[in-house]
Design a protein around this motif. Structure first.
Motif: not given
Length: 719
Positions: A410-426
């Motif tokens: 078995t040979v396998a692999g994955s390509y991963n991305r992650l993004r956060y956007r935190i807007q403090r409105v008050a």
């Protein structure tokens, strides 16, 4: 009917019924011998439905039978029958799951372990998993992949859990209702209806489950109320197309008692966290967790040819949460959605079978998270208001090639991305607010494994896999209102060898795994005096371990079959019932988990044991049944474990004993009944099941219930 028994003089006992079931020969007799073929266990976790013996990874399976051997008020004991897997319960239904690792990163909830409900991502885009939304009675199967499984499931260094609701395995329909009552004000009511049919070779399944549970609880400030509804079905509309839909709705409300110091724990483990001169306690602040969550997913599977198929799942989810802590009152509303698509292709290469799998997954969510001052369980002035957008996704590919000499590569692999956007409105401290953006760099997570079969009764394997686990939204945005701009993702590599098979004419099953997991940028926690949990990276850790699962029959009951189709080769085929006889089992895990390099605040913790991890865990028991009567005693042990990074404070080890006994019967093939009673923590052991690690002021302990009883009855009709 005549009964015939087979005695097995000696055997080591076993873990859980995960080992593959293979043909079993009935006892010797003057009558014709018949080979009874029991259903071979298959796993779906790595993209192909393969027998467990042909899976080059450590996989544990908890079936409906294992869940039903304990009180269905909690998942904890059933999951803890798996070696290397620990489910803790800090407060009633406040679960914390660890797979081959400490719970250091999970002060509450489930992190670093991805969970799927059928084919639907159950882990949120933010990285947390609300396992408390699930009622055990609605589940028919839990499959756990241990260690990094990024090759198929993206980011994650802890493992993967795949949940499935109960469904009838054979054609028919059934309805069932049950009621349970027990110590500390426990009351449970469940109903279910299921239908499975096959017409013109096309199969359809539908199910509906509802569970209500109330508990006054063992400690102050820890009552529970939960309602769970699970609906779903699968329909094969043609020889090539299958569609499915699953809905899960959960309404849960439970109180939070808080941690105790060692002195408070020893004096009165039933008390909630008391107040001090500078801070009120959990009773005065009326701390609790309440949420309403709906998850809806649709799956479409199409088989273009016998060699090529695609399965695509789309889902949406919505959650509303209210949580008063000691200082804060959180009100969060979240909506999310996404999808997963997997292609499977089977062909031949150089005359050998080659299976290819490829696909991707994408999740997104938007959360409005508002924090107020907590004024005795009601929101006070607004402290801050955040809008959080999360997007995560990955693409993966896997190849399985059957080599000569019964080898499977078995040979396998994955390509991963992650993004956060935190807007403090008050923000009360910064009226103009601000924004935080975190883009985690792309990660590739490969996996290579080689398995060798020795007939149908033994297989050995070795694997090397890597994992990547970014911080969850709760870790970047802890409850004290800060935003952690420096927290980095964990990255780890696991080396593993294992073997599984059967001995003594298939009456003993075994599953053994050895692993060495090396984790970088390990995330650790500490708790402030006001109960807020903060996170930081702590250098490197090394987690080495061994897992052993054994099970076997001391004796079994064989009966002549009423259905010649069971084995048309013989005039008198023999069958065995899984609930008749005496089966012993044991699961054991040895964990040597240590900080390799960890310096903080002028202290060097290198070489210390990993906080919150016990070096030894063991669960053993028996399944005994005859003529409808059954008994399922269970013994559990956890060795003492360190409560802080300095290893200066420890939680004592403990042994607990539980058992369930009952009687099941079926009349005229239609009416079914199950009457049962059980006891948990029979020796009234005082222990903490889920400690607060690195807790300020030594408030480590979350006491588990003392001796408690339960009993109930379930009636059903099948046609």
């Amino acid at each position: 009917m005549n009964h015939r028994y087979r005695l097995l003089p000696l055997l080591l006992t076993a873990a859980y019924p995960v080992a593959a079931q293979t043909p079993v020969a009935p006892p010797d007799s003057a009558q014709p011998r018949a080979t009874v073929v029991l259903r071979e266990a298959t796993v779906v976790g790595y993209g192909q439905e393969l027998p467990l013996r042909r899976t080059a990874a450590a996989v544990g399976v908890v079936g409906a039978g294992t869940i039903g051997r304990f009180s269905e008020a909690s998942l904890t004991q059933a999951v803890n029958t798996l070696p290397g897997v620990r489910l803790e319960e800090r407060a009633t239904a406040s679960y914390r799951l660890s797979v081959r690792g400490s719970t250091l990163r999970s002060p509450f909830g489930v992190r670093n372990v991805k969970v799927y409900y059928h084919d639907i991502p159950f882990t949120e885009a933010s990285g947390s998993t609300p396992l408390n939304l699930i009622d055990p009675a609605t589940l028919g199967r839990i499959e756990v992949l241990k260690g990094p499984a990024g090759s198929v499931y993206g980011a994650g260094t802890g493992g993967v859990a795949i949940l499935q609701a109960k469904q009838l395995p054979t054609d028919g329909a059934s309805v069932r209702a049950g009621a349970m009552a027990g110590s500390f004000g426990l009351r449970r009511y469940t109903t279910e209806a299921q239908h499975t049919s096959t017409s013109n070779g096309r199969r359809q399944q539908t199910y509906a489950h509802y569970a209500h549970q109330q508990l006054d609880s063992y400690r102050q400030q820890s009552a529970l109320r939960r309602n769970v509804l699970a609906l779903g079905g699968e329909l094969q509309t043609s020889d090539k197309r299958t569609v499915a839909a699953h809905l899960l709705y959960s309404d849960i409300d439970y109180q939070l008692p808080g941690g105790l110091t060692r002195g408070q724990f020893e004096q009165n483990p039933r008390q909630a966290r008391p107040g001090t001169a500078t801070a009120p306690g959990t009773v005065a602040q009326r701390t609790f967790y309440a949420s309403r969550t709906a998850l809806l997913g649709f799956t479409h599977e199409y088989r273009f040819t016998p060699q090529l198929a695609n399965k695509t799942t789309l889902y949406t989810t919505g959650t509303a949460i209210r949580t008063p802590y000691l200082v804060d009152y959180e009100r969060n509303t979240q909506v999310g959605g996404g999808g997963r698509s997997v292609w499977n292709y089977r062909t031949a290469l150089a005359g050998r079978v080659l299976r290819l799998t490829a696909g991707g997954e994408y999740q997104t969510s938007f959360e409005n998270a508002r924090n107020y001052q907590n004024r005795a369980g009601t929101p006070g002035p607004l402290r801050y208001d955040d809008e959080i957008r999360t997007a995560t996704g990955f693409a993966f590919a896997q190849a399985e090639y059957e080599l000569p000499a019964e080898l499977l590569l078995t040979v396998a692999g994955s390509y991963n991305r992650l993004r956060y956007r935190i807007q403090r409105v008050a923000d009360a401290a910064q009226p103009n607010g601000y924004q935080l953006a975190r883009n985690f760099r792309p990660e590739v997570s490969p996996r290579v494994a080689l398995l060798r079969e020795f007939g149908q009764r033994l297989s050995v394997y070795g694997s090397v896999s890597t994992g990547f686990s970014p911080p969850s939204e709760e870790e970047i945005r802890p409850s004290d209102g800060s935003l952690n701009r420096s927290l980095q993702a964990e990255r780890g590599t696991s080396f593993e060898v294992g073997a599984r098979g059967q001995l003594l004419h298939d009456r003993v099953s075994f599953d053994v795994a050895l692993y060495d997991f090396r984790l970088r940028q390990t995330i650790v926690t500490r708790t402030t005096d006001l109960g807020a949990t903060l996170f930081a990276n702590a250098g490197n850790t090394r987690q080495r371990g061994a897992e052993v699962a054994l099970s076997g029959w001391l004796w079994r009951v064989w009966r002549p079959s009423d259905n010649p189709a069971d084995d048309p080769t013989f005039d008198l085929p023999m069958v065995t019932r899984e609930d008749e006889g005496l089966r012993l089992w044991v699961s054991y895990a040895y964990n040597d988990y240590r900080f390799r390099r960890y310096e903080t605040g002028g202290n060097d913790f290198s070489g210390n044991r990993l906080t919150g991890s016990a070096p030894h865990t063991l669960t053993a028991g028996a399944n005994a049944g005859l003529r409808g009567f059954y008994l399922t005693p269970t013994l559990s042990h956890q060795a003492r474990l360190p409560l802080n990074d300095a290893n200066t404070d420890y939680a004592a080890g403990y042994w607990t004993f539980a058992t369930r006994a009952g009687w099941r019967s079926t009349w005229q093939g239609h009416l079914t009944a199950d009457a049962y009673a059980g006891i948990e923590n029979a020796t009234d052991r005082r222990y903490s099941l889920g400690n607060d690690l690195n807790a300020f002021g030594g408030r480590y302990f979350q006491p588990a219930p003392g001796r408690n009883y339960y009993g109930g009855v379930a009636l059903g009709w099948r046609w």
